[in-house]
Write a protein that holds these residues in place. Structure first.
Motif, PDB file in Angstrom:
ATOM      1  N   ALA A  81       0.824  -1.215   0.000  1.00 19.15           N
ATOM      2  CA  ALA A  81       0.000   0.000   0.000  1.00 19.15           C
ATOM      3  C   ALA A  81       0.854   1.258   0.000  1.00 19.15           C
ATOM      4  N   SER A  82       2.174   1.097  -0.039  1.00 18.92           N
ATOM      5  CA  SER A  82       3.066   2.252   0.071  1.00 18.92           C
ATOM      6  C   SER A  82       3.198   2.971  -1.261  1.00 18.92           C
ATOM      7  N   ASP A  83       3.799   4.161  -1.163  1.00 21.60           N
ATOM      8  CA  ASP A  83       4.113   4.947  -2.343  1.00 21.60           C
ATOM      9  C   ASP A  83       5.602   5.263  -2.278  1.00 21.60           C
ATOM     10  N   GLY A  84       6.415   4.308  -2.722  1.00 24.53           N
ATOM     11  CA  GLY A  84       7.851   4.517  -2.701  1.00 24.53           C
ATOM     12  C   GLY A  84       8.433   4.678  -1.317  1.00 24.53           C
ATOM     13  N   GLY A  85       7.979   3.861  -0.357  1.00 18.42           N
ATOM     14  CA  GLY A  85       8.507   3.937   1.002  1.00 18.42           C
ATOM     15  C   GLY A  85       7.807   4.931   1.887  1.00 18.42           C
ATOM     16  N   ALA A  86       6.800   5.594   1.384  1.00 15.91           N
ATOM     17  CA  ALA A  86       5.991   6.521   2.164  1.00 15.91           C
ATOM     18  C   ALA A  86       4.523   6.150   1.943  1.00 15.91           C
ATOM     19  N   VAL A  87       3.635   6.860   2.607  1.00 15.12           N
ATOM     20  CA  VAL A  87       2.209   6.600   2.423  1.00 15.12           C
ATOM     21  C   VAL A  87       1.459   7.926   2.417  1.00 15.12           C
ATOM     22  N   LEU A  88       0.522   8.057   1.499  1.00 17.98           N
ATOM     23  CA  LEU A  88      -0.317   9.249   1.408  1.00 17.98           C
ATOM     24  C   LEU A  88      -1.574   8.998   2.215  1.00 17.98           C
ATOM     25  N   LEU A  89      -1.708   9.720   3.315  1.00 15.90           N
ATOM     26  CA  LEU A  89      -2.860   9.544   4.196  1.00 15.90           C
ATOM     27  C   LEU A  89      -3.634  10.839   4.325  1.00 15.90           C
ATOM     28  N   GLY A  90      -4.943  10.694   4.257  1.00 20.16           N
ATOM     29  CA  GLY A  90      -5.837  11.809   4.517  1.00 20.16           C
ATOM     30  C   GLY A  90      -6.935  11.363   5.456  1.00 20.16           C
ATOM     31  N   GLY A  91      -7.788  12.298   5.814  1.00 16.74           N
ATOM     32  CA  GLY A  91      -8.912  11.994   6.680  1.00 16.74           C
ATOM     33  C   GLY A  91     -10.216  12.084   5.908  1.00 16.74           C
ATOM     34  N   PRO A  92     -11.305  12.387   6.604  1.00 13.48           N
ATOM     35  CA  PRO A  92     -12.593  12.537   5.931  1.00 13.48           C
ATOM     36  C   PRO A  92     -12.571  13.715   4.954  1.00 13.48           C
ATOM     37  N   ALA A  93     -13.688  13.924   4.295  1.00 11.86           N
ATOM     38  CA  ALA A  93     -13.797  15.016   3.321  1.00 11.86           C
ATOM     39  C   ALA A  93     -13.418  16.344   3.973  1.00 11.86           C
ATOM     40  N   GLY A  94     -12.739  17.176   3.196  1.00 14.80           N
ATOM     41  CA  GLY A  94     -12.346  18.481   3.717  1.00 14.80           C
ATOM     42  C   GLY A  94     -10.913  18.524   4.214  1.00 14.80           C
ATOM     43  N   THR A  95     -10.236  17.406   4.215  1.00 17.30           N
ATOM     44  CA  THR A  95      -8.833  17.364   4.634  1.00 17.30           C
ATOM     45  C   THR A  95      -7.979  16.910   3.453  1.00 17.30           C
TER      46      THR A  95
END
Length: 201
Positions: A160-174
């Motif tokens: 699930a990574s993106d080149g050794g990092a991870v793109l994480l967000g929260g609910p809508a608006g973030t």
């Protein structure tokens, strides 16, 4: 016996007495320091992985907390091929399920814990997000530091990574952010938050 010989005998006797006084006297009283530890703290664990699981599941690693640091633990997860997201999202969901489950009995005995609580969910990107983004049901910065560290390091070391990092967000608006699992985060997950930066447009 000569005077010199007498002095030699007396000196030898005195030395024997001193050496005996410095020694450790034997005792017949039994000592009990408790049973030897049954497991090495934070030892490698493959709890719950059966031969059948290995044959039908996907081998992964999740990060649990042990002795105040993050330790990788082997797991085998089943990733259903049903609708509801890409392989990346389905793997992320399977990993989150493992992180939020209580460690097995032998893992608890070895000192493993998890700060990720049940009820947290993960979905794929929203409209306008990068394709590799993952959205949590809570804002990442609202999670306990150790829980966020577990998630980031588990995702960053997985498919699930993106080149050794991870793109994480929260609910809508973030907006999603790019989080990294650093050596400092692994060593002090409850005190050092995973570094993050905005996603470049």
């Amino acid at each position: 016996m000569t005077r010199r010989g007498l002095r030699g005998v007396l000196a030898a006797a005195a030395l024997t007495t001193v050496l005996a006084g410095c020694g450790i006297r034997s005792t017949e009283v039994p000592t009990d320091f408790g049973a030897a530890p049954s497991r090495v703290p934070c030892g490698a664990s493959a709890s719950g992985i059966s031969a059948r699981d290995r044959a039908t599941g996907v081998p992964v690693q999740i990060f649990l907390v042990c002795s105040g640091r993050l330790v990788p633990v082997d797991r085998t997860v089943r990733v259903p091929g049903q609708a509801g997201g890409t392989d990346r999202v389905r793997i992320a969901r399977a990993l989150l399920t493992e992180l939020s489950a209580a460690p097995a009995a032998d893992e608890k005995q070895a000192g493993y814990t998890t700060e990720v609580r049940r009820g947290l969910t993960v979905t794929g990107p929203r409209s306008g997000d990068p394709g590799e983004a993952l959205r949590l049901s809570r804002r990442p910065q609202e999670l306990p530091t150790a829980a966020l560290s577990q998630l980031v390091c588990t995702y960053a070391e997985s498919a699930a990574s993106d080149g050794g990092a991870v793109l994480l967000g929260g609910p809508a608006g973030t907006d999603p952010r790019r989080y990294e699992c650093t050596p400092e985060v692994r060593e002090r997950p409850g005190r050092v938050a995973p570094p993050s930066r905005p996603v470049e447009s």
